[in-house]
Design a protein around this motif. Sequence first.
Motif, PDB file in Angstrom:
ATOM      1  N   LEU A  26      57.839  24.843  56.539  1.00  0.00           N
ATOM      2  CA  LEU A  26      59.001  25.067  55.986  1.00  0.00           C
ATOM      3  C   LEU A  26      59.105  26.004  54.628  1.00  0.00           C
ATOM      4  O   LEU A  26      58.410  25.793  53.842  1.00  0.00           O
ATOM      5  CB  LEU A  26      59.411  23.654  55.509  1.00  0.00           C
ATOM      6  CG  LEU A  26      59.519  22.354  56.603  1.00  0.00           C
ATOM      7  CD1 LEU A  26      59.874  21.115  55.602  1.00  0.00           C
ATOM      8  CD2 LEU A  26      60.950  22.889  57.521  1.00  0.00           C
ATOM      9  N   ASP A  27      59.931  27.028  55.069  1.00  0.00           N
ATOM     10  CA  ASP A  27      60.075  28.134  54.010  1.00  0.00           C
ATOM     11  C   ASP A  27      60.867  27.329  52.646  1.00  0.00           C
ATOM     12  O   ASP A  27      61.353  26.495  52.553  1.00  0.00           O
ATOM     13  CB  ASP A  27      60.926  29.132  54.598  1.00  0.00           C
ATOM     14  CG  ASP A  27      61.065  30.290  53.623  1.00  0.00           C
ATOM     15  OD1 ASP A  27      60.435  30.478  52.798  1.00  0.00           O
ATOM     16  OD2 ASP A  27      62.453  30.676  53.752  1.00  0.00           O
ATOM     17  N   ALA A  28      60.860  27.960  51.482  1.00  0.00           N
ATOM     18  CA  ALA A  28      61.418  27.642  50.264  1.00  0.00           C
ATOM     19  C   ALA A  28      63.059  27.767  50.663  1.00  0.00           C
ATOM     20  O   ALA A  28      63.185  29.129  50.933  1.00  0.00           O
ATOM     21  CB  ALA A  28      60.954  28.466  48.994  1.00  0.00           C
ATOM     22  N   GLY A  29      63.677  27.311  50.172  1.00  0.00           N
ATOM     23  CA  GLY A  29      65.243  27.404  50.102  1.00  0.00           C
ATOM     24  C   GLY A  29      66.176  26.275  49.929  1.00  0.00           C
ATOM     25  O   GLY A  29      65.647  25.166  50.513  1.00  0.00           O
ATOM     26  N   THR A  30      67.308  26.241  49.672  1.00  0.00           N
ATOM     27  CA  THR A  30      68.255  25.128  49.425  1.00  0.00           C
ATOM     28  C   THR A  30      68.568  24.507  50.861  1.00  0.00           C
ATOM     29  O   THR A  30      68.737  23.473  51.141  1.00  0.00           O
ATOM     30  CB  THR A  30      69.352  25.449  48.633  1.00  0.00           C
ATOM     31  OG1 THR A  30      70.202  26.538  49.072  1.00  0.00           O
ATOM     32  CG2 THR A  30      69.035  25.800  47.338  1.00  0.00           C
ATOM     33  N   THR A  31      69.018  25.371  52.033  1.00  0.00           N
ATOM     34  CA  THR A  31      69.139  24.934  53.237  1.00  0.00           C
ATOM     35  C   THR A  31      68.061  24.173  53.907  1.00  0.00           C
ATOM     36  O   THR A  31      68.087  23.183  54.575  1.00  0.00           O
ATOM     37  CB  THR A  31      69.613  26.094  54.115  1.00  0.00           C
ATOM     38  OG1 THR A  31      70.695  26.650  53.503  1.00  0.00           O
ATOM     39  CG2 THR A  31      70.316  25.372  55.455  1.00  0.00           C
ATOM     40  N   ILE A  32      66.680  24.990  53.811  1.00  0.00           N
ATOM     41  CA  ILE A  32      65.696  24.275  54.244  1.00  0.00           C
ATOM     42  C   ILE A  32      65.474  22.868  53.459  1.00  0.00           C
ATOM     43  O   ILE A  32      64.873  21.667  54.137  1.00  0.00           O
ATOM     44  CB  ILE A  32      64.451  25.271  53.923  1.00  0.00           C
ATOM     45  CG1 ILE A  32      64.734  26.454  54.504  1.00  0.00           C
ATOM     46  CG2 ILE A  32      63.072  24.558  54.569  1.00  0.00           C
ATOM     47  CD1 ILE A  32      64.883  26.692  56.043  1.00  0.00           C
ATOM     48  N   ASN A  33      65.654  22.859  52.104  1.00  0.00           N
ATOM     49  CA  ASN A  33      65.717  21.450  51.512  1.00  0.00           C
ATOM     50  C   ASN A  33      66.475  20.403  52.089  1.00  0.00           C
ATOM     51  O   ASN A  33      65.911  19.358  52.137  1.00  0.00           O
ATOM     52  CB  ASN A  33      65.995  21.861  50.047  1.00  0.00           C
ATOM     53  CG  ASN A  33      65.366  20.918  48.896  1.00  0.00           C
ATOM     54  OD1 ASN A  33      64.564  21.110  48.241  1.00  0.00           O
ATOM     55  ND2 ASN A  33      65.308  19.623  49.175  1.00  0.00           N
ATOM     56  N   ALA A  34      67.537  20.649  52.609  1.00  0.00           N
ATOM     57  CA  ALA A  34      68.588  19.940  53.391  1.00  0.00           C
ATOM     58  C   ALA A  34      68.100  19.348  54.509  1.00  0.00           C
ATOM     59  O   ALA A  34      68.080  18.024  54.911  1.00  0.00           O
ATOM     60  CB  ALA A  34      69.927  20.597  53.511  1.00  0.00           C
ATOM     61  N   LEU A  35      67.369  20.351  55.226  1.00  0.00           N
ATOM     62  CA  LEU A  35      66.451  19.939  56.452  1.00  0.00           C
ATOM     63  C   LEU A  35      65.651  18.904  56.239  1.00  0.00           C
ATOM     64  O   LEU A  35      65.233  17.913  57.081  1.00  0.00           O
ATOM     65  CB  LEU A  35      66.049  21.371  57.245  1.00  0.00           C
ATOM     66  CG  LEU A  35      65.249  20.938  58.364  1.00  0.00           C
ATOM     67  CD1 LEU A  35      66.031  20.068  59.583  1.00  0.00           C
ATOM     68  CD2 LEU A  35      64.606  22.182  58.944  1.00  0.00           C
ATOM     69  N   ALA A  36      64.572  19.393  55.217  1.00  0.00           N
ATOM     70  CA  ALA A  36      63.371  18.484  54.881  1.00  0.00           C
ATOM     71  C   ALA A  36      63.919  16.978  54.477  1.00  0.00           C
ATOM     72  O   ALA A  36      63.371  15.855  55.030  1.00  0.00           O
ATOM     73  CB  ALA A  36      62.776  19.088  53.665  1.00  0.00           C
ATOM     74  N   ASP A  37      65.256  16.823  53.923  1.00  0.00           N
ATOM     75  CA  ASP A  37      65.807  15.422  53.627  1.00  0.00           C
ATOM     76  C   ASP A  37      66.111  14.847  54.691  1.00  0.00           C
ATOM     77  O   ASP A  37      65.756  13.479  54.976  1.00  0.00           O
ATOM     78  CB  ASP A  37      67.033  15.661  52.613  1.00  0.00           C
ATOM     79  CG  ASP A  37      66.635  15.921  51.298  1.00  0.00           C
ATOM     80  OD1 ASP A  37      65.430  15.923  50.717  1.00  0.00           O
ATOM     81  OD2 ASP A  37      67.646  16.338  50.613  1.00  0.00           O
ATOM     82  N   LEU A  38      66.446  15.692  55.777  1.00  0.00           N
ATOM     83  CA  LEU A  38      66.884  14.805  57.016  1.00  0.00           C
ATOM     84  C   LEU A  38      65.581  14.322  57.783  1.00  0.00           C
ATOM     85  O   LEU A  38      65.668  13.283  58.467  1.00  0.00           O
ATOM     86  CB  LEU A  38      67.771  15.669  57.878  1.00  0.00           C
ATOM     87  CG  LEU A  38      69.159  16.075  57.410  1.00  0.00           C
ATOM     88  CD1 LEU A  38      69.836  17.001  58.130  1.00  0.00           C
ATOM     89  CD2 LEU A  38      70.014  14.802  57.221  1.00  0.00           C
ATOM     90  N   MET A  39      64.586  15.308  57.725  1.00  0.00           N
ATOM     91  CA  MET A  39      63.264  14.892  58.486  1.00  0.00           C
ATOM     92  C   MET A  39      62.664  13.846  57.966  1.00  0.00           C
ATOM     93  O   MET A  39      62.084  13.201  58.560  1.00  0.00           O
ATOM     94  CB  MET A  39      62.512  16.258  58.321  1.00  0.00           C
ATOM     95  CG  MET A  39      62.746  17.449  59.013  1.00  0.00           C
ATOM     96  SD  MET A  39      61.570  18.854  58.515  1.00  0.00           S
ATOM     97  CE  MET A  39      60.100  18.221  58.975  1.00  0.00           C
ATOM     98  N   ALA A  40      62.781  13.461  56.494  1.00  0.00           N
ATOM     99  CA  ALA A  40      62.176  12.321  56.015  1.00  0.00           C
ATOM    100  C   ALA A  40      62.888  10.998  56.508  1.00  0.00           C
ATOM    101  O   ALA A  40      62.243  10.163  56.346  1.00  0.00           O
ATOM    102  CB  ALA A  40      62.418  12.361  54.368  1.00  0.00           C
TER     103      ALA A  40
END
Length: 261
Positions: free
Chosen positions: A100-114
């Motif tokens: 997972l790269d750094a970035g706000t869209t990736i951050n949104a993906l991480a929230d969904l992954m959790a």
Amino acid sequence: MYAEERRRQIASLTAVEGRVNVTELAEKFGVTAETIRRDLAVLDREGIVHRVHGGAVASQSFQTTEFTLDDRFRSAPSAKLAIARAAVEHLPPAGGSVFLDAGTTINALADLMAENPAADQWSVVTNSLPIALSLSARDLDSVQLLGGQVRSITQAVVGDTALRTLALMRADVAFMGTNALTLDHGLSTADSQEAAVKAAMVTNAHKVVVLCDATKLGNDYLVSFAAIDQIDVIITDSAAPEPFIEALREREIDVIIADAE
């Protein structure tokens, strides 16, 4: 349509097509020519386009300006969430590994992954301090934060320690953000150290999925970290210009258009 969204689409159209016309834009968005002129004036002040008689042309310089995380989180939030939702479909099966790269869209993906039942079964490696903190706060134990220096403006870990660690790793899928995307310069960003970590993730992943809202298309930043032919999937939003999408698909890239609900 809100003015911010309209300007975002105008910026993307200008970057991809090179030049836009006031009259054509007014017809496209169903607003007056004066409204479009005000939009172009705002975009010109921000350095995104250059005003010319009758319209605007794309900025030709390689950009170096970076925005704070707060500014990035406020930019195109509905598009980023839609892109993140589409990206979930490209997660590996349970037991797989993910960069997972750094970035706000990736951050949104991480929230969904959790929120996914399989979350604890993925091995996640990230150089993003916010993403690592977010995932670990949800009791996920298989999250590795790369070591190194933290860039304050992006809160991304960079440097030799991160690169040495990544050199020993492989991931099923790398989910990458980018500041910009063009056909000739590929994916690019402002900082060489951050670009080096991004490049290592791309190189060491079996599949590369780029999460990129339409404002990034057609723009160039100073440092390229991946060529077009290194990308497997690009997920963008409905503001992306069709000619640019067609050009990507001609290069055998799977382009997915995520529609915001």
